[in-house]
Design an enzyme around this catalytic site. Structure first.
Site, PDB file in Angstrom:
ATOM      1  CE  LYS A  74      -4.274  -1.725   1.881  1.00 28.27           C
ATOM      2  NZ  LYS A  74      -5.224  -1.703   2.960  1.00 28.27           N
ATOM      3  CE  LYS A 130      -8.696 -11.080  -6.261  1.00 29.82           C
ATOM      4  NZ  LYS A 130      -8.086 -11.023  -4.966  1.00 29.82           N
ATOM      5  CE  LYS A 134     -13.367   2.232  -7.030  1.00 27.15           C
ATOM      6  NZ  LYS A 134     -12.800   2.904  -5.889  1.00 27.15           N
TER       7      LYS A 134
END
Ligand code: SF4
Length: 319
Positions: A106, A187, A190
């Site tokens: 992240k 995969k 969004k």
């Protein structure tokens, strides 16, 4: 689930929700929409998180989560999550958090110049609080998510070691969860913009499937195909299960063209999702009933969370 989006896609549906709907028949479930977690990546758009939380709740209900059996609520409505997070942050060594692989991922995915926040590093501590506040038997996970729960267990063990047995050793409630392939062959997600949503109309669904990625080596109908990695076959295997073996056989044998394969797939997906989409449309028309579910869910969650916090404070010798 984090409300980073206001509508859930078929990856969320088949990878989690569908399983929860089954599990609610066996277990008392808590389904928390973790809006504070979404702030780790959406700090500049908090108002979107509120809107998204409502959309996620709508999809939960449309998919079949029953508020009589499952406590559905928004994390920020139960302030005990923040209190337990704070106490856990005192017992969690910094090194445990710095080595969490998702933190590194992240941090690396932040836009250039953006600094990783304290909240991003502390994310797994808040997650441990979200789980342990309800002292559950376990958490439903796919096999690839098992390592994510290990830190929650470590925090509970450390807390119990320091202050006596207060928190449970949580179990992995494992299920075979299909990984949905997105329209571009990656995969479904969004962020890749490759998803079909529960909220999509039938026309949008059809258009998306017609443009989906298939086996690039299969140009003509009689070319032998490779269904593994084909987005359309991934949909067949979930929504057209009774005929999926046949689809695979015909594809490999070069006895099936991609266009007719997509048409059959569209029909299965649309038919399968129809009841869910009808329920969703009804819920959107009457937002009051969704807010009532969330309010009642928060009340029920708060009652359980309050008991845990009373025990946690007592174990620690805090007022
Ligand atoms: S025939 Fe069907 S399963 Fe085979 S590659 Fe084409 S779309 Fe995919």
């Amino acid at each position: 689930m984090q409300p980073t989006q206001g509508k859930l896609h078929l990856g969320n549906l088949e990878g989690a929700l569908r399983n929860w709907v089954k599990l609610q028949e066996e277990y008392d479930m808590f389904a928390c929409i973790v809006d504070w977690h979404a702030l780790t990546t959406m700090i500049e758009r908090p108002e979107e998180i509120t809107e998204n939380s409502f959309g996620v709740a709508v999809d939960y209900l449309a998919a079949g989560l029953d508020p009589e059996k499952t406590v559905i609520f928004i994390q920020s409505q139960v302030k005990e999550h923040a209190e337990l997070y704070l106490l856990f942050s005192m017992v969690t060594p910094l090194g445990w958090l710095e080595r969490v692989p998702t933190f590194k991922e992240k941090r690396d995915s932040l836009t250039a110049g953006a600094e990783a926040s304290h909240g991003l590093l502390g994310y797994p501590v808040l997650q441990a609080a979200d789980i342990l506040l309800y002292r559950p038997y376990g958490v439903p996970v796919g096999k690839d998510q098992v390592p994510h729960l290990e830190l929650t267990r470590e925090i509970a063990r450390r807390f119990n070691y320091l202050y006596g047995d207060t928190l449970p050793e949580i179990a992995n409630v494992l299920s075979d969860i299909p990984v949905m392939i997105g329209l571009d062959g990656r995969k479904m997600s969004k962020s890749y913009d490759n998803a079909i949503y529960i909220a999509d109309s039938d026309d949008e669904t059809a258009k998306k499937i017609m443009s989906a990625y298939t086996d690039p080596k299969k140009i003509r109908k009689d070319d032998p195909g490779h269904p593994e990695g084909c987005a359309v076959f991934s949909l067949h295997s979930v929504y057209n299960r009774e005929n999926a073996d046949n689809v695979e056989k015909e594809c490999r044998a070069g006895a099936r063209g991609c266009v007719s394969c997509k048409r059959e797939c569209i029909e299965s997906v649309i038919t399968n999702l129809a009841p869910m989409r009808e329920r969703r449309a009804e819920l959107v028309k009457d937002p009051g009933q969704v807010f009532r579910v969330l309010e009642q869910g928060a009340d029920r969650a708060r009652a359980v969370a309050g008991e845990t916090m009373a025990d946690v404070r007592k174990s620690m010798g805090l007022l």
